[in-house]
Design an enzyme around this catalytic site. Sequence first.
Site: not given
Ligand SMILES: NC(=O)C1=CN([C@@H]2O[C@H](COP(=O)(O)OP(=O)(O)OC[C@H]3O[C@@H](n4cnc5c(N)ncnc54)[C@H](O)[C@@H]3O)[C@@H](O)[C@H]2O)C=CC1
Ligand SMILES: NC(=O)C1=CN([C@@H]2O[C@H](COP(=O)(O)OP(=O)(O)OC[C@H]3O[C@@H](n4cnc5c(N)ncnc54)[C@H](O)[C@@H]3O)[C@@H](O)[C@H]2O)C=CC1
Lengths: 373, 373, 373, 373
Positions: D118-119, D198, D228, D299
């Site tokens: 796919d890539g 995509n 995130d 990318q």
């Molecule tokens: N956590 C995740 O699921 C993540 C997904 N991606 C996806 O990877 C894509 C890039 O693909 P590659 O360059 O091949 O990277 P890659 O080699 O890391 O593969 C990503 C995977 O996604 C699949 N894929 C790509 N497009 C698709 C679609 N439209 N429907 C179903 N499966 C699909 C590929 O077959 C491969 O298995 C990005 O467009 C993004 O959508 C990228 C980062 C994280």
């Molecule tokens: N997408 C996400 O939700 C992400 C969450 N985190 C969390 O942030 C934490 C680090 O916190 P900080 O140093 O304050 O970073 P930060 O300043 O980036 O804040 C993270 C947020 O999470 C809250 N938080 C932390 N611990 C919690 C808990 N146990 N229950 C409910 N809320 C909570 C904080 O009050 C703050 O609002 C990591 O342990 C991880 O759990 C980190 C990265 C991504």
Amino acid sequence: LGSGSLCRASWLANEWSASKSELRHASKRYTTASTAPPLLNLHSTDSSPAVKSILIVNKLRTKPVIDAIESFLTHLRTHHPRVRVFHEDRKDIPQDVEVWRPGEGAEKIDLVITLGGDGTILHASSLFRVGAVPPVLSFSMGTLGFLLPFHVDDFAKALESVFQGKATVLYRMRLSCTFFDKEGRKMGNDGEDWQVMNEVALHRGSSPHLNTIDAFVDGQHLTEAVSDGLIVSTPTGSTAYSLSAGGPIVHPSLSALVLTPICPRSLSFRPLVFPASSSITLRIGERSRASAGVSMDGQVSHVLSPGESVTVRASLHPIPCINRSSISEPEDPEVQGEGAGPGKEDDWVRDINNLLQYNATFRSKALLRHSRT
Amino acid sequence: LGSGSLCRASWLANEWSASKSELRHASKRYTTASTAPPLLNLHSTDSSPAVKSILIVNKLRTKPVIDAIESFLTHLRTHHPRVRVFHEDRKDIPQDVEVWRPGEGAEKIDLVITLGGDGTILHASSLFRVGAVPPVLSFSMGTLGFLLPFHVDDFAKALESVFQGKATVLYRMRLSCTFFDKEGRKMGNDGEDWQVMNEVALHRGSSPHLNTIDAFVDGQHLTEAVSDGLIVSTPTGSTAYSLSAGGPIVHPSLSALVLTPICPRSLSFRPLVFPASSSITLRIGERSRASAGVSMDGQVSHVLSPGESVTVRASLHPIPCINRSSISEPEDPEVQGEGAGPGKEDDWVRDINNLLQYNATFRSKALLRHSRT
Amino acid sequence: LGSGSLCRASWLANEWSASKSELRHASKRYTTASTAPPLLNLHSTDSSPAVKSILIVNKLRTKPVIDAIESFLTHLRTHHPRVRVFHEDRKDIPQDVEVWRPGEGAEKIDLVITLGGDGTILHASSLFRVGAVPPVLSFSMGTLGFLLPFHVDDFAKALESVFQGKATVLYRMRLSCTFFDKEGRKMGNDGEDWQVMNEVALHRGSSPHLNTIDAFVDGQHLTEAVSDGLIVSTPTGSTAYSLSAGGPIVHPSLSALVLTPICPRSLSFRPLVFPASSSITLRIGERSRASAGVSMDGQVSHVLSPGESVTVRASLHPIPCINRSSISEPEDPEVQGEGAGPGKEDDWVRDINNLLQYNATFRSKALLRHSRT
Amino acid sequence: LGSGSLCRASWLANEWSASKSELRHASKRYTTASTAPPLLNLHSTDSSPAVKSILIVNKLRTKPVIDAIESFLTHLRTHHPRVRVFHEDRKDIPQDVEVWRPGEGAEKIDLVITLGGDGTILHASSLFRVGAVPPVLSFSMGTLGFLLPFHVDDFAKALESVFQGKATVLYRMRLSCTFFDKEGRKMGNDGEDWQVMNEVALHRGSSPHLNTIDAFVDGQHLTEAVSDGLIVSTPTGSTAYSLSAGGPIVHPSLSALVLTPICPRSLSFRPLVFPASSSITLRIGERSRASAGVSMDGQVSHVLSPGESVTVRASLHPIPCINRSSISEPEDPEVQGEGAGPGKEDDWVRDINNLLQYNATFRSKALLRHSRT
Ligand SMILES: NC(=O)C1=CN([C@@H]2O[C@H](COP(=O)(O)OP(=O)(O)OC[C@H]3O[C@@H](n4cnc5c(N)ncnc54)[C@H](O)[C@@H]3O)[C@@H](O)[C@H]2O)C=CC1
Ligand SMILES: NC(=O)C1=CN([C@@H]2O[C@H](COP(=O)(O)OP(=O)(O)OC[C@H]3O[C@@H](n4cnc5c(N)ncnc54)[C@H](O)[C@@H]3O)[C@@H](O)[C@H]2O)C=CC1
Ligand SMILES: NC(=O)C1=CN([C@@H]2O[C@H](COP(=O)(O)OP(=O)(O)OC[C@H]3O[C@@H](n4cnc5c(N)ncnc54)[C@H](O)[C@@H]3O)[C@@H](O)[C@H]2O)C=CC1
Ligand SMILES: NC(=O)C1=CN([C@@H]2O[C@H](COP(=O)(O)OP(=O)(O)OC[C@H]3O[C@@H](n4cnc5c(N)ncnc54)[C@H](O)[C@@H]3O)[C@@H](O)[C@H]2O)C=CC1
């Protein structure tokens, strides 16, 4: 001492952690709703106060934080002149405060006071990432946090509750993490495990590619995850990153490990909850296209390459967090009004409702007139 | 005895349930991976065999089931002639088998044998819905079920493991449910609680309208749910209805209660996991537009009207389920090959992978040629 | 006319539905953000007003509803004396109002006015379940609803906007449903399809057992669902039952069908979104243990037995809903203040935020002092 | 030409993209199930073949890929000697192949052939990230991919279908992205937008902190995301990253934009589906603690700092992907057997079932005997 559980515990100086054997055999009791949370029994006498040393932890040095520290120090100097006060080694530490350095040979601390947000408590926990943590009294600077029971304006009342032995604690489980290289040899020189309060998160970080992680539970292969990463969380951490990734909300008095995937390439990767006795190993697949950054409570600590792994277990050293209910006096009419004794008030129910807006129902509020829309 | 945990337990006839005080103080141990599951210690002697009475439970009377029962009876008559065999009171019960009636004055049963699907075990549990359950040895008739360790063809081996005292059990937590009327008076005349193995589910059923349920934990108001219904599930039940409703998968050796909403009118109703010490009350809102049918392990038992409620807690009588690993002999090369001692083989990991197709990864299987598409 | 899209449309009396061929070839235009929604062009002249007949729809007869109807009638008698006013045939219909009966030979209606909640609009749609629907002007009685643009207090302003040809409409897609028996013969004598605005939902209702439904898209077998049921929803309905079951939120100006499972016994049943050109058939599996009740916009209409099916498609008769922005005057300072011209104000964005509390962020509100907790 | 829709289209050389006005007014027709997908009408005559230039795209140079390219070239040299063959400028390009460089002044390409996963298609799309894309014929090297209709062994048959004008295409929508600096000035010197197939994904990358992103739809503020990151996906991309983040599966013949959050700190951030006419702007909050890396189809292209933004719309240049059904001959008995004419076979239904294991039902497969466990 039951990790993660609300149980009556006698807290003697330097005994705020369980011995290895105690913990193994310790129990999470079938407590009933009427069971009071553990008193933080300080056994202080005139000649020998229980709290002899306090560590003040703050991350920011904003005006309100500085002012709060000043008030603390004034209060302590006045009412508890013999208590030693420590602070991390930073340029701008308050006057009259001793420098404290973590690690081996660190001065013994009887009480940690944090001033700031949830991140400040996480930071305090990380200062005791190896070994046990003293009880923690956490003050918010004005914004509610999940782990922050006290408003800084209530500091005197809260502090005196502790000194008078009226404080109760919630033992929040921590996780202990050990890192292994490709050959299965323990990585890191000190041989000590690193403990976290919220979670260990493996993430592809800025790699464009997904990583492949083999997850094992108690040595058994559980699954191969192709994803952005995996989270092993405590119940405390279930409202942090794990929640954002879709995990369930787990009450902090339960001892359990939560495994939550981050953006898995799978339709069927449901979060899993394991007993605290489980050991979970996450190993980067040999052919993983990306390595994985490891975040410990939000701090990047390691990068794991293919073949390397981390093993996560319940730590022997839960973190004793002083409850808000500690300072509710029985005659407090509002608390009484809700029919809650000091031991029963559960900050957690309030917090998931007020802070996380849990199950915020759809509004049917009175319609605003059009002209006011 | 720890409910829901894998722990070494001494099992004496009729002692397969914990006394109230035992359970309160009993422990969910911080067992390590090497801890063996509990042996079902039968203490049988020549003069006094431990298993004196067996209850055979089946729902269907299909040919394979009838044949299996015949083989069982033949085996028992030959090898254990003094064992009494019982069956529920139905027209077509096997010859030479005594009728067993549940409830007060019921004949004491030392072992329950189920033949059928998961529903048959749930049915067996429901026969002991009040009070304790004997150990259960479950046979599948050819389709894998989540709660079904043994294939019926292995019956002799499995049965002899039990008679020889080699069987180990997983104590699966049950929930005990009490119903209350609008005035808070206990409903039901016998005053006894009803126990379930999977879950208690409240559902609007065929009412077109959503119902409103107030959920309380340990007496505290948790939330008001406007939804199709709510599920309070055991870890065992976490792979049943709760899973379908979006709940997490909880390992059955953890003692916990899972609260999962069914189609809530809310964006923010995440499943919750509580310690087994919690008591959860679900009360139909006074102004709920619909009443709620209550399903106990899938059987509709009550209809709750506005103001009525059910309180759910961990039961004192977990259900001792005999493990598949019981009949794995140490010299079994395949099991050995995986490096697992008899106590370590965890059917559950295998089951979530094989049966639930947990985290089934997206396929990159060799492409079929177009002409074969 | 594009169903479900905001497009400039010329609305002539009795032409508020598309001919079959028009719809097939009609377009969902790549409109830009600046494209205004369609004006409801009434072409009224002094001698021939565009709105000659109005149907008032209400479900409740509470005091506020009765008062509102009175005000309406007074307003109409005064300003538009030649307009005929109709009401459903009920005992208590307002004085001076003619009875309207749905179905063949029904009096032609130029405008429907609803007074009540979202359910009242769904009811209005159901009165025109066969064939086309006139434009609908919906008034809330004081609680905000998702489909309710106007507060009843604004009725005069809203009504005059319509009479003056300033009203714009959102064509909300409807679904047309055809039922088939086991032999594939169309069920129902009138041969006409039944149209819904929110969704068609199949549900096991009060059966204790899950049902098995085969889903087909454009004749191709898509999947076999073992679940509580399945929902086929319009974008409008995506914020109703489908949302509760875990479906995505789809903007009502998109033409699409959403297939959402209700509590499926599967880890991997993700909601699907199809183009409006798709035809979805749901057939109860021959060996399904339960039949399925069919709810059309919340009203139980049929029970489908094993082998029976329903086919769902985009209807040719979308429902023209008059927009709130219709009555915002350009000089309205508040609306201007937000920089929105009449055509750009999108009630939907406001509604998912205000009513559904979409992405309600976790609070960091100023901490309440402890004493006030 | 309807982007993302299966419609009969006349494809003239170099006209595989819609003019701006065509696209605006183009239609997504209410096609019925019997509507055939668009023929790729090449209008080739003996004197003027429609395919005059082919671009071969591959990422890897493994043996099977090299061999496949050789076979292609041999086939082309033999059967279509006048066709020019191009390849990207890399050290190891095949002999007899001309170098092709993207951008202004690039040689006109009539057909793109991809060999890989796919890539590789995503990469081909990125070569035409500005402006229109020629039709793409994609070959898998042996593993099934979501976007890969043909097995490389079928190359001759597939290629001849195209040359004979029998190929049909699915116009897969692309997104066009414009970047703006803090002052709202367009970033980038060429003034041209970047198109993706995509998704556009904003992610905190390796920053430990969450970022804050304001999302706007058609200029209206929709929500503030603390997470995130955020994904704006096409229906094609709905089975890629968006799926992993919890998004719905959207059929690629629908024109729509999907907004899916990545690990939002909110319980109530449900994926949203917008009409293709919407314009979505994502702006990094002024006080966001982290910047956001922008991934275009995987990318990393930009890093957006607080105040900077990206605006995403449906592109005017969808990508014409040649359908597998193109090479199914009517007399093909297997395809016939399923009752599918060439136009009706929908690879997508098969793919979500086979590749994504959509709604993989829980197994009730015959139980393996214990001894074989
Ligand atoms: N956590 C995740 O699921 C993540 C997904 N991606 C996806 O990877 C894509 C890039 O693909 P590659 O360059 O091949 O990277 P890659 O080699 O890391 O593969 C990503 C995977 O996604 C699949 N894929 C790509 N497009 C698709 C679609 N439209 N429907 C179903 N499966 C699909 C590929 O077959 C491969 O298995 C990005 O467009 C993004 O959508 C990228 C980062 C994280
Ligand atoms: N997408 C996400 O939700 C992400 C969450 N985190 C969390 O942030 C934490 C680090 O916190 P900080 O140093 O304050 O970073 P930060 O300043 O980036 O804040 C993270 C947020 O999470 C809250 N938080 C932390 N611990 C919690 C808990 N146990 N229950 C409910 N809320 C909570 C904080 O009050 C703050 O609002 C990591 O342990 C991880 O759990 C980190 C990265 C991504
Ligand atoms: N939408 C759903 O998923 C629904 C599920 N149920 C479940 O069915 C159970 C009753 O089972 P039956 O009497 O056999 O009814 P049933 O014959 O309708 O089967 C329910 C299915 O659930 C499976 N099952 C039962 N307990 C399980 C467990 N603990 N883990 C994994 N799978 C399990 C059974 O093997 C069977 O496939 C209830 O306790 C409830 O959990 C009941 C209604 C709806
Ligand atoms: N668990 C659930 O969420 C269930 C939802 N429903 C929904 O109820 C609808 C029938 O509504 P009523 O007759 O008023 O029954 P009702 O009085 O039981 O109310 C259902 C609720 O849904 C709201 N609602 C209706 N249509 C909506 C829409 N398109 N977007 C957002 N909210 C909407 C109504 O305002 C009301 O709050 C059905 O079409 C179905 O969508 C029906 C059964 C269960």
